[in-house]
Every structure is written in structure tokens, then in C-alpha cells.
Design a protein around this motif. Structure first.
Motif, PDB file in Angstrom:
ATOM      1  N   ASP A 152       0.824  -1.204   0.000  1.00 26.07           N
ATOM      2  CA  ASP A 152       0.000   0.000   0.000  1.00 26.07           C
ATOM      3  C   ASP A 152       0.863   1.260   0.000  1.00 26.07           C
ATOM      4  O   ASP A 152       0.582   2.217  -0.734  1.00 26.07           O
ATOM      5  CB  ASP A 152      -0.943  -0.016   1.203  1.00 26.07           C
ATOM      6  N   VAL A 153       1.921   1.276   0.794  1.00 27.65           N
ATOM      7  CA  VAL A 153       2.808   2.440   0.834  1.00 27.65           C
ATOM      8  C   VAL A 153       3.533   2.594  -0.504  1.00 27.65           C
ATOM      9  O   VAL A 153       3.691   3.712  -1.008  1.00 27.65           O
ATOM     10  CB  VAL A 153       3.802   2.332   2.007  1.00 27.65           C
ATOM     11  N   LYS A 189       2.428   1.706  -3.413  1.00 19.85           N
ATOM     12  CA  LYS A 189       1.448   2.198  -4.370  1.00 19.85           C
ATOM     13  C   LYS A 189       1.206   3.692  -4.177  1.00 19.85           C
ATOM     14  O   LYS A 189       1.183   4.462  -5.138  1.00 19.85           O
ATOM     15  CB  LYS A 189       0.136   1.421  -4.222  1.00 19.85           C
ATOM     16  N   ARG A 190       1.050   4.115  -2.924  1.00 17.33           N
ATOM     17  CA  ARG A 190       0.848   5.542  -2.651  1.00 17.33           C
ATOM     18  C   ARG A 190       2.077   6.361  -3.028  1.00 17.33           C
ATOM     19  O   ARG A 190       1.952   7.490  -3.494  1.00 17.33           O
ATOM     20  CB  ARG A 190       0.526   5.756  -1.184  1.00 17.33           C
ATOM     21  N   GLU A 241       2.087   6.928  -6.702  1.00 17.03           N
ATOM     22  CA  GLU A 241       1.069   7.901  -7.086  1.00 17.03           C
ATOM     23  C   GLU A 241       1.375   9.299  -6.554  1.00 17.03           C
ATOM     24  O   GLU A 241       0.687  10.258  -6.912  1.00 17.03           O
ATOM     25  CB  GLU A 241      -0.300   7.450  -6.569  1.00 17.03           C
ATOM     26  N   ARG A 261       1.124  10.262  -3.320  1.00  9.50           N
ATOM     27  CA  ARG A 261       0.127  10.632  -2.307  1.00  9.50           C
ATOM     28  C   ARG A 261       0.629  10.552  -0.872  1.00  9.50           C
ATOM     29  O   ARG A 261      -0.144  10.743   0.054  1.00  9.50           O
ATOM     30  CB  ARG A 261      -1.102   9.733  -2.444  1.00  9.50           C
ATOM     31  N   LEU A 262       1.903  10.282  -0.665  1.00 11.93           N
ATOM     32  CA  LEU A 262       2.415  10.232   0.700  1.00 11.93           C
ATOM     33  C   LEU A 262       2.522  11.647   1.254  1.00 11.93           C
ATOM     34  O   LEU A 262       2.796  12.593   0.523  1.00 11.93           O
ATOM     35  CB  LEU A 262       3.795   9.562   0.734  1.00 11.93           C
TER      36      LEU A 262
END
Length: 147
Positions: free
Chosen positions: A131-132, A134-135, A138, A140-141
Motif C-alpha cells: 500500500d505504501v 502504491k501511494r 502515485e 500521495r504520501l
């Protein structure tokens, strides 16, 4: 002006003039944090697996039998795997050891139960890492957001 030229800025004494701009630091890499969490999980797992030795001594055939050796070999394998977690295949080796522990259910039920519990922990860790990643891809972190 007493300053020196540091990274495109004029530093004017204090801590900045000695080593650079102290207010900007590179963003933290979240994947390095996961290596630490996974290593800590493996060390905790080693401790818990070694706590199965009294179970083998009392309920099993004894420490000098194949059951005691199995517990010792698993503990050493888990500890050695800590050294390889930075490599791409290291986390999968650690997850594979969980499968081995579940398979040890037939040798010692306590190891099988530990394999199930820590298998769930590793499933959550691997999902969180995915999940991290993937973020991060993108953008989005929180560390990637503009201030």
C-alpha cells in the motif's frame, strides 16, 4: 558579510555556515522504515519460537530429539533472515519461513500455531508495504506533498 556559499545560498554564520542549511533535509524513505519493522518482527518471532523449547522439553520427546533441533533450526533461520531483508527476495524468504512454520504443525502443534499467528502478522506487513509503495508511486504520501 561573513557568510560562505553553501548549496546556492549565502550562509551567514551560526550552524549554517559550518555545514549547510539545517532547515532542509532529504525526505525520509518509508521503505527503510519497513525493513526495521520487519527485522523487529523477526527478532520477536525468534524469541517466541525459542519459548517453544520448554514445551518440547515437557510435552514433546525432549530437547535432544528432532523436535528440539527443529525449533533451534527455525530460530536460527529466522534470525539469519534479518540480514537479508534489504534485498528484494528477503521479505519473501521471511514469508516463506512462516509457511514452513505452519507445516511444522505435524511435528509440533505449538510451532504450527505460531506459524499461523506470525503468518497473519507478515500478511499485514506485506500488505502495508504494498500500500505504501502504491501511494508513493502515485505521489500521495504526506512527505511528497508540497508545503
Amino acid at each position: 558579510m561573513d557568510g560562505s556559499f553553501v548549496a546556492g545560498k549565502v550562509a551567514s554564520g551560526g550552524a549554517q555556515g559550518r555545514g549547510g542549511d539545517m532547515t532542509t533535509k532529504p525526505p525520509a524513505d518509508p521503505m527503510k522504515g519497513f525493513v526495521g519493522v520487519m527485522s523487529a518482527t523477526l527478532v520477536l518471532e525468534v524469541i517466541v519460537v525459542l519459548l517453544a523449547l520448554p514445551v518440547v522439553a515437557k510435552l514433546g520427546d525432549g530437547l535432544a530429539t528432532w523436535q528440539g533441533v527443529l525449533v533451534g533450526v527455525l530460530a536460527v533461520a529466522l534470525l539469519v533472515t534479518c540480514a537479508f531483508l534489504k534485498r528484494p527476495w528477503g521479505r519473501w524468504a521471511a514469508a516463506g519461513l512462516q509457511v514452513v512454520m505452519v507445516a511444522c504443525w505435524f511435528a509440533l502443534v505449538a510451532l504450527g500455531v505460531l506459524g499461523l499467528v506470525f503468518g497473519l502478522v507478515w500478511a499485514v506487513l506485506l500488505w502495508m508495504r504494498h500500500d505504501v509503495a502504491k501511494r508513493m508511486a502515485e505521489g500521495r504520501l504526506p512527505s511528497q506533498q508540497a508545503e
